[in-house]
Design a protein around this motif. Sequence first.
Motif, PDB file in Angstrom:
ATOM      1  N   ILE A   5       0.826  -1.197  -0.089  1.00 31.36           N
ATOM      2  CA  ILE A   5       0.060  -0.015   0.039  1.00 31.36           C
ATOM      3  C   ILE A   5       0.822   1.176  -0.068  1.00 31.36           C
ATOM      4  O   ILE A   5       1.577   1.446   0.824  1.00 31.36           O
ATOM      5  CB  ILE A   5      -0.940   0.093   1.338  1.00 31.36           C
ATOM      6  N   LYS A   6       0.836   2.001  -1.181  1.00 30.67           N
ATOM      7  CA  LYS A   6       1.856   3.292  -1.530  1.00 30.67           C
ATOM      8  C   LYS A   6       0.954   4.362  -0.571  1.00 30.67           C
ATOM      9  O   LYS A   6       0.062   4.914  -1.195  1.00 30.67           O
ATOM     10  CB  LYS A   6       2.109   3.315  -2.687  1.00 30.67           C
ATOM     11  N   VAL A   7       1.248   5.055   0.638  1.00 25.91           N
ATOM     12  CA  VAL A   7       0.455   5.915   1.234  1.00 25.91           C
ATOM     13  C   VAL A   7       0.459   7.310   0.381  1.00 25.91           C
ATOM     14  O   VAL A   7      -0.487   7.993   0.205  1.00 25.91           O
ATOM     15  CB  VAL A   7       1.064   6.062   2.750  1.00 25.91           C
ATOM     16  N   LEU A   8       1.636   7.631  -0.071  1.00 28.21           N
ATOM     17  CA  LEU A   8       1.881   8.767  -0.986  1.00 28.21           C
ATOM     18  C   LEU A   8       0.916   8.760  -2.156  1.00 28.21           C
ATOM     19  O   LEU A   8       0.130   9.712  -2.296  1.00 28.21           O
ATOM     20  CB  LEU A   8       3.204   8.855  -1.336  1.00 28.21           C
ATOM     21  N   ASP A   9       0.947   7.788  -2.693  1.00 25.56           N
ATOM     22  CA  ASP A   9      -0.302   7.714  -3.965  1.00 25.56           C
ATOM     23  C   ASP A   9      -1.685   7.705  -3.520  1.00 25.56           C
ATOM     24  O   ASP A   9      -2.716   8.419  -3.994  1.00 25.56           O
ATOM     25  CB  ASP A   9      -0.114   6.372  -4.693  1.00 25.56           C
ATOM     26  N   LEU A  10      -2.011   7.389  -2.378  1.00 25.36           N
ATOM     27  CA  LEU A  10      -3.394   7.145  -1.934  1.00 25.36           C
ATOM     28  C   LEU A  10      -3.781   8.383  -0.920  1.00 25.36           C
ATOM     29  O   LEU A  10      -4.832   8.976  -1.120  1.00 25.36           O
ATOM     30  CB  LEU A  10      -3.332   6.000  -0.640  1.00 25.36           C
ATOM     31  N   LEU A  11      -2.963   8.982  -0.321  1.00 25.55           N
ATOM     32  CA  LEU A  11      -3.121  10.079   0.697  1.00 25.55           C
ATOM     33  C   LEU A  11      -2.249  11.374   0.294  1.00 25.55           C
ATOM     34  O   LEU A  11      -2.646  12.426   1.012  1.00 25.55           O
ATOM     35  CB  LEU A  11      -3.042   9.815   2.299  1.00 25.55           C
ATOM     36  N   GLY A  12      -1.335  11.195  -0.051  1.00 24.83           N
ATOM     37  CA  GLY A  12      -0.515  12.572  -0.379  1.00 24.83           C
ATOM     38  C   GLY A  12       0.747  12.562   0.473  1.00 24.83           C
ATOM     39  O   GLY A  12       0.773  11.790   1.538  1.00 24.83           O
ATOM     40  N   PRO A  13       1.532  13.612   0.449  1.00 22.56           N
ATOM     41  CA  PRO A  13       2.645  13.613   1.427  1.00 22.56           C
ATOM     42  C   PRO A  13       2.464  14.408   2.681  1.00 22.56           C
ATOM     43  O   PRO A  13       3.365  14.175   3.683  1.00 22.56           O
ATOM     44  CB  PRO A  13       3.764  14.629   0.723  1.00 22.56           C
ATOM     45  N   ASP A  14       1.117  14.910   2.975  1.00 24.25           N
ATOM     46  CA  ASP A  14       0.947  15.403   4.116  1.00 24.25           C
ATOM     47  C   ASP A  14      -0.424  15.028   4.982  1.00 24.25           C
ATOM     48  O   ASP A  14      -1.281  15.589   4.253  1.00 24.25           O
ATOM     49  CB  ASP A  14       0.747  17.159   3.960  1.00 24.25           C
ATOM     50  N   ILE A  15      -0.349  14.257   6.033  1.00 24.57           N
ATOM     51  CA  ILE A  15      -1.674  13.518   6.260  1.00 24.57           C
ATOM     52  C   ILE A  15      -1.903  14.104   7.584  1.00 24.57           C
ATOM     53  O   ILE A  15      -1.050  13.803   8.656  1.00 24.57           O
ATOM     54  CB  ILE A  15      -1.538  12.075   6.277  1.00 24.57           C
ATOM     55  N   ARG A  16      -3.038  14.676   8.041  1.00 24.55           N
ATOM     56  CA  ARG A  16      -3.282  15.463   9.191  1.00 24.55           C
ATOM     57  C   ARG A  16      -4.605  14.881   9.996  1.00 24.55           C
ATOM     58  O   ARG A  16      -4.868  15.505  10.863  1.00 24.55           O
ATOM     59  CB  ARG A  16      -3.453  16.932   8.875  1.00 24.55           C
ATOM     60  N   SER A  17      -4.999  13.856   9.577  1.00 25.53           N
ATOM     61  CA  SER A  17      -6.402  13.562  10.029  1.00 25.53           C
ATOM     62  C   SER A  17      -6.316  12.177  10.501  1.00 25.53           C
ATOM     63  O   SER A  17      -5.863  11.286   9.497  1.00 25.53           O
ATOM     64  CB  SER A  17      -7.690  13.852   9.253  1.00 25.53           C
ATOM     65  N   ARG A  18      -6.922  11.494  11.681  1.00 27.93           N
ATOM     66  CA  ARG A  18      -7.055  10.248  11.957  1.00 27.93           C
ATOM     67  C   ARG A  18      -7.919   9.464  10.948  1.00 27.93           C
ATOM     68  O   ARG A  18      -7.851   8.253  10.521  1.00 27.93           O
ATOM     69  CB  ARG A  18      -7.667  10.062  13.493  1.00 27.93           C
ATOM     70  N   SER A  19      -8.962  10.142  10.537  1.00 25.99           N
ATOM     71  CA  SER A  19      -9.905   9.357   9.470  1.00 25.99           C
ATOM     72  C   SER A  19      -9.208   9.065   8.246  1.00 25.99           C
ATOM     73  O   SER A  19      -9.827   8.059   7.537  1.00 25.99           O
ATOM     74  CB  SER A  19     -11.036  10.538   9.204  1.00 25.99           C
ATOM     75  N   ASN A  20      -8.116   9.677   7.941  1.00 20.54           N
ATOM     76  CA  ASN A  20      -7.403   9.219   6.682  1.00 20.54           C
ATOM     77  C   ASN A  20      -6.867   7.827   6.681  1.00 20.54           C
ATOM     78  O   ASN A  20      -6.856   7.121   5.862  1.00 20.54           O
ATOM     79  CB  ASN A  20      -6.018  10.191   6.584  1.00 20.54           C
TER      80      ASN A  20
END
Length: 112
Positions: A5-20
């Motif tokens: 699971i590539k998190v960058l592709d899924l959510l981007g470089p800046d992840i600020r929420s628990r819900s993500n």
Amino acid sequence: MEKNIKVLDLLGPDIRSRSNAGAIEKIIKESGNAKCVIDMEGVEFISRSFADELLEICKKSFSVIVNTHGVADTIIKIVSKSRSIRKEKHKGTEKIVKLRDMASLELYFATF
């Protein structure tokens, strides 16, 4: 079989929420019994709440996190360490006081 699971592709470089973390959890659930590797390559920042949720998901699903760097790596380590410290619940003798108006509040505070 292993699912990457590539998190960058899924959510981007800046992840600020628990819900993500829910997007990652959904992929893990859809993968069935596959071992999931959560690849954080390129992720620059994650919030403490996201890290906490991600670690909980990994714990439940036996998934692993790889390629953490910089701030994301630091946050994962801090949250992981804080999760391993047993927290004791305080059982105090607090009581609830119901007051009718400001005058009774003033009288109550005068007792301290």
